[in-house]
Design a protein around this motif. Structure first.
Motif, mmCIF file in Angstrom:
data_model
loop_
_atom_site.group_PDB
_atom_site.id
_atom_site.type_symbol
_atom_site.label_atom_id
_atom_site.label_comp_id
_atom_site.label_asym_id
_atom_site.label_seq_id
_atom_site.Cartn_x
_atom_site.Cartn_y
_atom_site.Cartn_z
ATOM 1 N N ILE A 10 0.839 -1.198 0.000
ATOM 2 C CA ILE A 10 0.000 0.000 0.000
ATOM 3 C C ILE A 10 0.871 1.243 0.000
ATOM 4 C CG2 ILE A 10 -0.217 -0.029 2.539
ATOM 5 C CD1 ILE A 10 -3.049 1.169 2.162
ATOM 6 N N TYR A 11 0.471 2.226 -0.817
ATOM 7 C CA TYR A 11 1.021 3.576 -0.738
ATOM 8 C C TYR A 11 0.038 4.386 0.093
ATOM 9 C CZ TYR A 11 4.070 2.451 -4.761
ATOM 10 O OH TYR A 11 4.997 1.893 -5.611
ATOM 11 N N SER A 12 0.512 5.027 1.143
ATOM 12 C CA SER A 12 -0.370 5.751 2.059
ATOM 13 C C SER A 12 0.115 7.178 2.258
ATOM 14 C CB SER A 12 -0.417 5.037 3.412
ATOM 15 O OG SER A 12 -1.027 5.843 4.395
ATOM 16 N N PHE A 13 -0.829 8.124 2.223
ATOM 17 C CA PHE A 13 -0.458 9.521 2.413
ATOM 18 C C PHE A 13 -0.311 9.882 3.887
ATOM 19 C CE2 PHE A 13 -4.874 9.777 3.323
ATOM 20 C CZ PHE A 13 -5.128 10.975 3.971
ATOM 21 N N THR A 14 -0.573 8.944 4.808
ATOM 22 C CA THR A 14 -0.437 9.214 6.226
ATOM 23 C C THR A 14 0.466 8.195 6.898
ATOM 24 O OG1 THR A 14 -1.620 9.292 8.350
ATOM 25 C CG2 THR A 14 -2.610 7.972 6.612
ATOM 26 N N SER A 15 1.255 8.656 7.852
ATOM 27 C CA SER A 15 2.148 7.761 8.594
ATOM 28 C C SER A 15 1.381 6.827 9.519
ATOM 29 C CB SER A 15 3.151 8.586 9.412
ATOM 30 O OG SER A 15 2.480 9.419 10.344
ATOM 31 N N ALA A 35 4.044 -1.316 3.671
ATOM 32 C CA ALA A 35 3.456 0.022 3.621
ATOM 33 C C ALA A 35 4.504 1.078 3.327
ATOM 34 C CB ALA A 35 2.754 0.329 4.945
ATOM 35 N N PHE A 36 4.175 1.981 2.420
ATOM 36 C CA PHE A 36 5.032 3.112 2.076
ATOM 37 C C PHE A 36 4.295 4.401 2.413
ATOM 38 C CE2 PHE A 36 6.495 -0.324 -0.621
ATOM 39 C CZ PHE A 36 7.882 -0.206 -0.584
ATOM 40 N N ASP A 37 4.928 5.250 3.202
ATOM 41 C CA ASP A 37 4.365 6.541 3.590
ATOM 42 C C ASP A 37 4.766 7.563 2.533
ATOM 43 O OD1 ASP A 37 3.527 8.869 4.785
ATOM 44 O OD2 ASP A 37 4.778 8.689 6.569
ATOM 45 N N ILE A 38 3.827 7.913 1.643
ATOM 46 C CA ILE A 38 4.102 8.798 0.513
ATOM 47 C C ILE A 38 2.955 9.793 0.408
ATOM 48 C CG2 ILE A 38 4.614 8.924 -1.960
ATOM 49 C CD1 ILE A 38 5.165 5.912 -1.900
ATOM 50 N N ASN A 39 3.244 11.088 0.436
ATOM 51 C CA ASN A 39 2.147 12.055 0.390
ATOM 52 C C ASN A 39 1.416 11.988 -0.952
ATOM 53 O OD1 ASN A 39 3.109 14.084 -1.554
ATOM 54 N ND2 ASN A 39 4.528 14.778 0.001
ATOM 55 N N SER A 40 0.230 12.563 -0.989
ATOM 56 C CA SER A 40 -0.646 12.379 -2.146
ATOM 57 C C SER A 40 -0.036 12.926 -3.429
ATOM 58 C CB SER A 40 -1.999 13.036 -1.883
ATOM 59 O OG SER A 40 -2.685 12.371 -0.854
ATOM 60 N N THR A 41 0.622 14.083 -3.357
ATOM 61 C CA THR A 41 1.239 14.663 -4.546
ATOM 62 C C THR A 41 2.295 13.719 -5.123
ATOM 63 O OG1 THR A 41 0.845 16.886 -3.681
ATOM 64 C CG2 THR A 41 2.489 16.668 -5.420
ATOM 65 N N GLN A 42 3.125 13.155 -4.251
ATOM 66 C CA GLN A 42 4.152 12.215 -4.707
ATOM 67 C C GLN A 42 3.541 10.906 -5.179
ATOM 68 O OE1 GLN A 42 6.380 12.263 -1.037
ATOM 69 N NE2 GLN A 42 7.848 13.763 -1.810
#
Length: 337
Positions: A10-15, A35-42
């Motif tokens: 999963i790519y997630s915009f929240t930690s 899980a990858f913590d990646i903000n929505s823009t990225q």
């Protein structure tokens, strides 16, 4: 089938996804959640690049900034909707499109309740343009974070409400330039008042909420960041009764990634993150069951410490209208930075 696949990415915009990883693997020990913590823009840029290269790295995207997501990920088919059957009747139809909303999040005006124990020191968005707030209003740079650009776009789109709020603030009708709206004038006047743009929401929350400040700034941040007040030495609080609104309410959504290698585990993860049948939603919803986040499920109550949604006063964004106006608003901001 999910256990046979053995993992899900999963790519997630929240930690907060780290807590989901632990809870999911406790319930399904045969499935490794990566899980990858990646903000929505990225995330948007990464998912587009991976789709173009036909690389299916992720199975699920947990993402906000829905106006851009619709245009750049959903319409091309890079992200698709999945609604577990048990939630089809528990989530309003508009929160199942274009992707399933896991929660409603915010970008709203916040203040330091230690310094201002009697409530927010402003009552109107036009107050942010007054001399006493020059250089003392914080925001994440809207040209860096899409959800903050959505907030600025909503202000521009609410021209009639902003005109009425101007009259309430200054006791006279607003005077506008040719083809200028009251929302555009508010944004221009605010930018001329030298707001401080920071890199991320933690920096905004620290600037606004840190304890011990004699005259702290106010600013736009995430209401649910108040959950960290004790751990981070903050006194963040949401500003209420702001004319015409204190900010925006928008969905944080879950979608299936095109070409994901673990589709059954992806569906199971989405089901898990929507919560179980207990009154609180259980371990899958626990990280989001906080004051300042609101469940889209009609059978779950908001956190007891949260301002009731009906009293929050935040605008619900219309992703289509926001998407159509975003570039114009971004150009307006860029021209004045």
């Amino acid at each position: 089938r999910a256990e046979a696949e053995g993992k899900v990415v999963i790519y997630s915009f929240t930690s907060r996804i780290a807590r989901i990883e632990k809870a999911f693997e406790a319930k399904y020990p045969k499935i490794d959640l990566i899980a990858f913590d990646i903000n929505s823009t990225q995330q948007i840029a990464r998912l587009k690049a991976e789709a173009a290269a036909k690389i299916g790295n992720a199975d699920v995207a947990y993402i906000s900034d829905i106006p851009v997501v619709v245009e750049e990920l959903v319409k091309p088919g890079f992200l698709s909707r999945y609604v577990p059957a048990q939630f089809a009747s528990r989530v309003p139809a508009d929160l199942q499109q274009p992707l399933l909303a896991n929660r409603l999040s915010t970008k709203v005006l916040m203040y330091n309740e230690q310094a201002y124990p009697n409530g927010a020191p402003v009552k109107n968005l036009w107050d942010l343009t007054r001399p006493e707030w020059q250089g003392k209003v914080i925001s994440v740079d809207p040209l860096v974070r899409g959800d903050y650009l959505d907030l600025m776009t909503e202000i521009v789109l609410r021209g009639d409400e902003m005109a009425a709020a101007y009259r309430a603030a200054f006791g006279k009708p607003i005077v506008l330039g040719a083809r200028e709206t009251a929302g555009e004038k508010l944004l221009k006047d605010w930018l001329a008042n030298k707001p401080v743009f920071v890199a991320n929401t933690d920096a905004a929350a620290d600037a606004i909420g840190k304890l011990g400040q004699a005259s702290p700034p106010i600013g736009f941040a995430t209401y649910s960041d108040r959950r960290d007040n004790k751990d981070r030495g903050r006194a963040m609080q949401v500003a209420k009764n702001i004319a015409p609104s204190n900010g925006i309410l928008f969905p944080a959504s879950l979608g299936l990634v095109q070409g994901g290698k673990n589709p059954a585990a992806a569906r199971l993860l989405i089901q898990f993150m929507m919560g179980d049948d207990t009154p609180s939603g259980g371990a899958g919803f626990a990280p989001f069951n906080v004051a300042g986040d609101y469940p889209p499920r009609t059978d779950l109550a908001a956190h007891p410490d949260a301002t009731p949604l009906a009293q929050l006063g935040a605008w619900r964004i219309d992703p289509g209208k926001t998407a159509a106006a975003r570039k114009r608003v971004a150009d307006l901001i860029l021209a004045r930075q």
